[in-house]
Design an enzyme around this catalytic site. Structure first.
Site, short mmCIF file in Angstrom:
data_model
loop_
_atom_site.label_atom_id
_atom_site.label_comp_id
_atom_site.label_asym_id
_atom_site.label_seq_id
_atom_site.Cartn_x
_atom_site.Cartn_y
_atom_site.Cartn_z
N HIS A 37 11.91 60.36 52.65
CA HIS A 37 11.02 59.70 53.62
C HIS A 37 10.19 58.61 52.93
O HIS A 37 9.99 57.53 53.48
CB HIS A 37 10.05 60.72 54.23
CG HIS A 37 10.69 61.79 55.04
ND1 HIS A 37 10.75 63.10 54.63
CD2 HIS A 37 11.31 61.75 56.25
CE1 HIS A 37 11.37 63.83 55.53
NE2 HIS A 37 11.73 63.03 56.53
N GLN A 61 15.72 68.24 70.28
CA GLN A 61 16.89 68.06 69.41
C GLN A 61 17.26 69.35 68.68
O GLN A 61 18.15 69.34 67.83
CB GLN A 61 16.68 66.90 68.44
CG GLN A 61 15.62 67.09 67.38
CD GLN A 61 15.39 65.81 66.58
OE1 GLN A 61 14.75 64.86 67.05
NE2 GLN A 61 15.90 65.76 65.36
N ASP A 150 21.60 61.14 57.43
CA ASP A 150 22.11 61.48 58.75
C ASP A 150 22.83 60.26 59.32
O ASP A 150 22.31 59.54 60.18
CB ASP A 150 20.98 61.95 59.66
CG ASP A 150 21.54 62.73 60.84
OD1 ASP A 150 22.71 62.50 61.19
OD2 ASP A 150 20.81 63.55 61.40
N GLN A 153 23.39 60.10 63.03
CA GLN A 153 22.17 59.72 63.76
C GLN A 153 22.01 58.20 63.75
O GLN A 153 21.66 57.59 64.76
CB GLN A 153 20.97 60.40 63.11
CG GLN A 153 19.62 59.95 63.66
CD GLN A 153 18.48 60.81 63.17
OE1 GLN A 153 18.19 61.85 63.73
NE2 GLN A 153 17.79 60.38 62.13
N SER A 185 16.27 67.08 51.60
CA SER A 185 16.18 67.45 53.01
C SER A 185 14.94 68.32 53.19
O SER A 185 14.60 69.11 52.30
CB SER A 185 17.42 68.27 53.41
OG SER A 185 17.18 68.96 54.62
N SER A 186 14.29 68.17 54.33
CA SER A 186 13.12 69.03 54.60
C SER A 186 13.56 70.49 54.68
O SER A 186 12.75 71.40 54.53
CB SER A 186 12.46 68.62 55.92
OG SER A 186 12.05 67.28 55.84
O1 PAF Z 1 15.66 62.19 61.37
C1 PAF Z 1 14.68 62.76 61.89
O2 PAF Z 1 13.75 63.20 61.21
C2 PAF Z 1 14.63 62.91 63.40
O3 PAF Z 1 15.88 63.14 63.93
C3 PAF Z 1 13.93 61.74 64.11
C4 PAF Z 1 14.70 60.45 63.91
C5 PAF Z 1 12.51 61.57 63.59
C6 PAF Z 1 13.86 62.00 65.62
O4 PAF Z 1 13.14 63.14 65.91
#
Ligand code: PAF
Length: 280
Positions: A37, A61, A150, A153, A185-186
């Site tokens: 992040h 999600q 991801d 995503q 990864s978290s």
């Molecule tokens: O990647 C993430 O942390 C989540 O999928 C996001 C993009 C913040 C949407 O909730």
């Protein structure tokens, strides 16, 4: 750093800070921040005049059997990290704020949402596309930053931005890894020390595919078989999928080519991890 908990205050702050053509960058997150992040925040800081971040553990999600309740929420620590990275605005709304009572509208990127993680996590990408489109409407960023880890995503969000004519540039930042190769990864905090070791099977399987590709193999079935064989050496991990796809459409490829996305997902107990490489 200004912290906004409501849509109204965030919208007003973004409108005033982004006023006069200043480039506003958004880093959407679910918190539990790690170096991956922070790399997105640093890219945003380098490319934008104003940096906004969001922390929202988005319920839509997560599947019914998934880790929504136990997802880590170290808000005070996350806020300090964001402040230290020079973030100007933090949006940290409640679920009620993001999903008003009676909300029935969703964003579904058809086709792409059912591929890779979308196949094993029905509804996941609908939840992601819905919340990201809401964040874009509130913040109105010129550019938004996502992790390449991801990759599906990223593909879903790029397609959504194209189809809904949203004026947002999407930047995908490289995967950040531990020194032994494990992608950050978290969810890595869920792993026992034994599972942490076993989790390396994901990256090793990708490396095996990459090595075979660099050795001249182009047949996707054979390349993926080499990766699966590597994966199966580690009995503590259950393979969800190992696939080679077009990075934009996420459709499977028969033959490897430069730019092909090789994506893997696996379970360590109930913890599901993902990783990928792009063939060069
Ligand atoms: O990647 C993430 O942390 C989540 O999928 C996001 C993009 C913040 C949407 O909730």
């Amino acid at each position: 750093m200004r912290v906004c908990e409501t849509v109204a205050t965030m919208r007003a702050e973004c409108a005033s800070l982004g006023y006069g053509g200043r480039r506003l960058g958004l880093v959407p997150t679910m918190g539990a921040l790690h170096e991956g992040h922070l790399s997105l925040l640093r890219a945003a800081r380098a490319q934008c005049d104003v940096v906004a971040a969001s922390i929202f553990v988005n319920p839509t999600q997560f599947g019914p059997q998934e880790d929504l309740a136990k997802y880590p929420r170290p808000f005070a620590r996350d806020s300090e990290l964001l402040r230290a990275e020079g973030v100007d605005l933090l949006f940290a709304p409640s679920a009620d704020e993001m999903y008003p009572t009676g909300a029935v509208t969703h964003v579904n990127v058809e086709g792409l949402s059912e591929r890779l993680c979308g196949r094993s996590r029905p509804g996941h990408f609908r939840g992601v596309a819905t919340v990201v489109s809401k964040l874009f409407h509130v913040v109105q960023p010129g550019v938004a930053f996502f992790g390449q880890k991801d990759a599906a995503q990223v593909a879903v969000i790029r397609a959504m931005v194209r189809d809904l004519l949203l004026p947002v540039e999407i930047v995908a930042c490289p995967i950040v890894r531990e020194s032994d190769g494990l992608a950050l990864s978290s969810r890595n905090v869920y792993l026992s020390s034994e599972q942490r070791r076993q989790a390396l099977a994901l990256f090793r399987s990708l490396l095996r595919v990459q090595e075979a590709y660099e050795g001249g193999e182009r047949d996707a079935t054979r390349l993926l078989a080499a990766g699966v064989e590597e994966f199966s050496r580690e009995t503590g991990v259950r393979l969800d999928f190992l696939e080679m796809v077009n990075p934009e459409s996420l459709e499977p490829l028969e033959f490897a080519q430069p730019g092909a996305l090789v994506a893997v997902a696996g379970f360590l107990g109930s913890t599901r991890l993902i990783d990928n490489v792009v063939l060069s």
